[in-house]
Write a protein that holds these residues in place. Structure first.
Motif, mmCIF file in Angstrom:
data_model
loop_
_atom_site.group_PDB
_atom_site.id
_atom_site.type_symbol
_atom_site.label_atom_id
_atom_site.label_comp_id
_atom_site.label_asym_id
_atom_site.label_seq_id
_atom_site.Cartn_x
_atom_site.Cartn_y
_atom_site.Cartn_z
ATOM 1 N N VAL A 96 -4.751 -9.142 4.241
ATOM 2 C CA VAL A 96 -5.281 -8.672 2.957
ATOM 3 C C VAL A 96 -4.094 -8.332 2.051
ATOM 4 O O VAL A 96 -2.992 -8.104 2.554
ATOM 5 N N PRO A 97 -4.313 -8.295 0.740
ATOM 6 C CA PRO A 97 -3.206 -7.908 -0.137
ATOM 7 C C PRO A 97 -2.812 -6.453 0.104
ATOM 8 O O PRO A 97 -3.642 -5.647 0.539
ATOM 9 N N GLY A 98 -1.562 -6.139 -0.172
ATOM 10 C CA GLY A 98 -1.077 -4.767 0.005
ATOM 11 C C GLY A 98 -0.408 -4.250 -1.262
ATOM 12 O O GLY A 98 0.406 -4.943 -1.861
ATOM 13 N N LEU A 99 -0.799 -3.046 -1.671
ATOM 14 C CA LEU A 99 -0.213 -2.424 -2.858
ATOM 15 C C LEU A 99 0.569 -1.178 -2.454
ATOM 16 O O LEU A 99 0.098 -0.386 -1.637
ATOM 17 N N ALA A 100 1.759 -1.023 -3.023
ATOM 18 C CA ALA A 100 2.531 0.207 -2.794
ATOM 19 C C ALA A 100 2.693 0.951 -4.114
ATOM 20 O O ALA A 100 2.946 0.343 -5.154
ATOM 21 N N VAL A 101 2.505 2.263 -4.037
ATOM 22 C CA VAL A 101 2.661 3.094 -5.229
ATOM 23 C C VAL A 101 3.783 4.092 -4.979
ATOM 24 O O VAL A 101 3.843 4.708 -3.914
ATOM 25 N N ILE A 102 4.658 4.223 -5.969
ATOM 26 C CA ILE A 102 5.686 5.264 -5.894
ATOM 27 C C ILE A 102 5.343 6.303 -6.949
ATOM 28 O O ILE A 102 5.205 5.970 -8.141
ATOM 29 N N MET A 103 5.158 7.536 -6.499
ATOM 30 C CA MET A 103 4.830 8.587 -7.453
ATOM 31 C C MET A 103 5.853 9.704 -7.348
ATOM 32 O O MET A 103 6.120 10.212 -6.264
ATOM 33 N N SER A 147 13.256 -0.234 -2.246
ATOM 34 C CA SER A 147 13.819 -1.200 -1.285
ATOM 35 C C SER A 147 12.941 -1.326 -0.055
ATOM 36 O O SER A 147 12.728 -2.439 0.453
ATOM 37 N N CYS A 148 12.428 -0.189 0.426
ATOM 38 C CA CYS A 148 11.573 -0.241 1.623
ATOM 39 C C CYS A 148 10.357 -1.118 1.360
ATOM 40 O O CYS A 148 9.977 -1.956 2.186
ATOM 41 N N PHE A 149 9.746 -0.934 0.189
ATOM 42 C CA PHE A 149 8.556 -1.732 -0.118
ATOM 43 C C PHE A 149 8.908 -3.198 -0.388
ATOM 44 O O PHE A 149 8.121 -4.096 -0.111
ATOM 45 N N SER A 154 3.984 -6.552 4.341
ATOM 46 C CA SER A 154 2.550 -6.283 4.125
ATOM 47 C C SER A 154 2.300 -5.807 2.694
ATOM 48 O O SER A 154 1.166 -5.606 2.274
ATOM 49 N N ILE A 155 3.388 -5.619 1.936
ATOM 50 C CA ILE A 155 3.254 -5.168 0.545
ATOM 51 C C ILE A 155 3.526 -6.336 -0.402
ATOM 52 O O ILE A 155 4.594 -6.939 -0.378
ATOM 53 N N HIS A 156 2.536 -6.609 -1.253
ATOM 54 C CA HIS A 156 2.665 -7.732 -2.186
ATOM 55 C C HIS A 156 2.831 -7.266 -3.630
ATOM 56 O O HIS A 156 3.250 -8.034 -4.494
ATOM 57 N N GLY A 157 2.471 -6.022 -3.873
ATOM 58 C CA GLY A 157 2.611 -5.482 -5.225
ATOM 59 C C GLY A 157 3.102 -4.050 -5.162
ATOM 60 O O GLY A 157 2.688 -3.281 -4.291
ATOM 61 N N ILE A 158 4.026 -3.715 -6.084
ATOM 62 C CA ILE A 158 4.566 -2.345 -6.122
ATOM 63 C C ILE A 158 4.414 -1.814 -7.535
ATOM 64 O O ILE A 158 4.678 -2.534 -8.512
ATOM 65 N N LEU A 159 3.978 -0.566 -7.656
ATOM 66 C CA LEU A 159 4.040 0.049 -8.982
ATOM 67 C C LEU A 159 4.656 1.430 -8.908
ATOM 68 O O LEU A 159 4.458 2.156 -7.940
ATOM 69 N N LYS A 181 6.900 -8.717 -6.993
ATOM 70 C CA LYS A 181 6.003 -7.638 -6.587
ATOM 71 C C LYS A 181 5.693 -6.699 -7.757
ATOM 72 O O LYS A 181 5.074 -5.659 -7.569
ATOM 73 N N ASP A 182 6.097 -7.095 -8.947
ATOM 74 C CA ASP A 182 5.990 -6.232 -10.124
ATOM 75 C C ASP A 182 4.573 -6.280 -10.704
ATOM 76 O O ASP A 182 4.351 -6.792 -11.807
ATOM 77 N N VAL A 183 3.610 -5.721 -9.964
ATOM 78 C CA VAL A 183 2.205 -5.874 -10.387
ATOM 79 C C VAL A 183 1.887 -5.247 -11.744
ATOM 80 O O VAL A 183 0.913 -5.631 -12.390
ATOM 81 N N ASP A 184 2.691 -4.287 -12.176
ATOM 82 C CA ASP A 184 2.459 -3.693 -13.492
ATOM 83 C C ASP A 184 2.958 -4.615 -14.610
ATOM 84 O O ASP A 184 2.602 -4.425 -15.767
ATOM 85 N N GLY A 185 3.821 -5.550 -14.253
ATOM 86 C CA GLY A 185 4.396 -6.440 -15.268
ATOM 87 C C GLY A 185 5.361 -5.715 -16.195
ATOM 88 O O GLY A 185 5.604 -6.153 -17.313
ATOM 89 N N PHE A 186 5.917 -4.592 -15.736
ATOM 90 C CA PHE A 186 6.819 -3.802 -16.594
ATOM 91 C C PHE A 186 8.280 -4.219 -16.478
ATOM 92 O O PHE A 186 9.117 -3.735 -17.231
ATOM 93 N N HIS A 187 8.608 -5.058 -15.504
ATOM 94 C CA HIS A 187 9.992 -5.531 -15.407
ATOM 95 C C HIS A 187 10.320 -6.288 -16.703
ATOM 96 O O HIS A 187 9.487 -7.054 -17.197
#
Ligand SMILES: Nc1nc2c(c(=O)[nH]1)N[C@@H](CN(C=O)c1ccc(C(=O)N[C@@H](CCC(=O)O)C(=O)O)cc1)CN2
Length: 261
Positions: A96-103, A147-149, A154-159, A181-187
């Motif tokens: 399944v797709p995997g999303l990582a969030v950094i807060m 870097s970890c993500f 298993s992580i395909h998108g990071i925000l 992996k820039d799912v927000d498109g902010f790069h």
């Protein structure tokens, strides 16, 4: 999974590129604009069947009448589509797709948005991971979490949830998000590609994309219209205006002013 992802991205980008070519090579098209459904993007805008939808209202039938769009209903519809797609993916390739969030920090708003994002993932069957860092963390800690993500297959998108505390260099951190992996498109490369003819962003910022989705799914014909975007933030106003350029006739910004168009 990677192949499926690549093939999907490729399909999306080809559509986007084709559309951009059409616009750049035919001056007439610049004025008339192609219908938005033929523009980029992914999942829905290209495969979306308009005949499946009865518009909430046909705005043409009621000119100059404000209409409240039922965002909740549309969100449920979208979530349900994504849920079946994820289930199909799991059944066919076992992933399944995997999303990582950094807060960073404990901002109330950020916590709410992140909770909603993770909840939406859970509802759709998407795997999610979160890295929560303290308000006073260092830039290196954020970059390490990134870097970890990046290395996690298993992580395909990071925000990276924004805003970041003042002492962190937001530009540097967003520049460090892996493009794929820039799912927000902010790069800046994804954002820059959105702004240029003949270039293709890998991802679109989600709020502008959501606005366009709401219009399309509500039966609003964007093509040829004049559009006003109030605000020009990197997150919402600017990319919304760029997206509208492809279809609306004359999008313009409105920053801190009342504007009657
Ligand atoms: N990494 C990101 N950080 C931030 C983003 C983002 O897209 N990616 N956007 C905002 C926060 N945010 C999501 O995270 C977000 C905030 C507000 C809205 C929105 O649509 N607001 C509506 C009201 C919605 C409601 O009341 O239910 C509005 O303002 O009219 C969407 C997303 C900053 N950080």
């Amino acid at each position: 999974m990677t192949l499926l992802y690549k093939s999907l991205s490729r399909r999306v980008l080809l559509t986007y590129a084709a559309m951009k070519r059409r616009i750049t090579t035919d001056a007439h098209q610049i004025l008339v604009s192609p219908p938005l459904k033929s523009i980029d993007f992914p999942d829905i805008w290209t495969s979306f069947s308009f005949s499946d939808y009865s518009p909430i209202t046909t705005l043409y039938d009621t000119p100059q009448t404000a209409t409240v769009i039922d965002g909740r209903a549309i969100a449920e519809e979208i979530t349900s589509g994504i849920t079946s797609e994820v289930r199909r993916m799991k059944n066919s390739i076992g992933n399944v797709p995997g999303l990582a969030v950094i807060m960073v920090g404990q901002g109330r708003d950020s916590q709410t948005y992140v909770r909603k994002k993770l909840g939406a993932c859970e509802e759709a069957g998407i795997q999610s991971k979160i890295s929560t860092l303290p308000d006073n963390c260092t830039e290196d800690q954020v970059l390490n979490a990134l870097s970890c993500f990046h290395e996690d297959p298993s992580i395909h998108g990071i925000l990276v949830q924004l805003p970041l505390p003042q002492h962190l260099d937001e530009g540097k951190i967003l520049n460090s998000v892996q493009l794929e992996k820039d799912v927000d498109g902010f790069h800046p490369i994804n954002m820059g590609n959105l702004a240029m003819w003949g270039r293709e962003p890998l991802f679109l910022p989600c709020t502008p994309k959501g606005c366009i989705e709401l219009l399309i799914r509500s039966g609003v014909e964007i093509s040829g219209k004049k559009a006003v975007v109030i605000g020009r933030s990197n997150i919402v106003g600017l990319p919304t205006s760029l997206l509208l350029q492809f279809s609306a006739e004359a999008p313009c910004y409105c920053q801190r002013c009342a504007c009657i168009y």
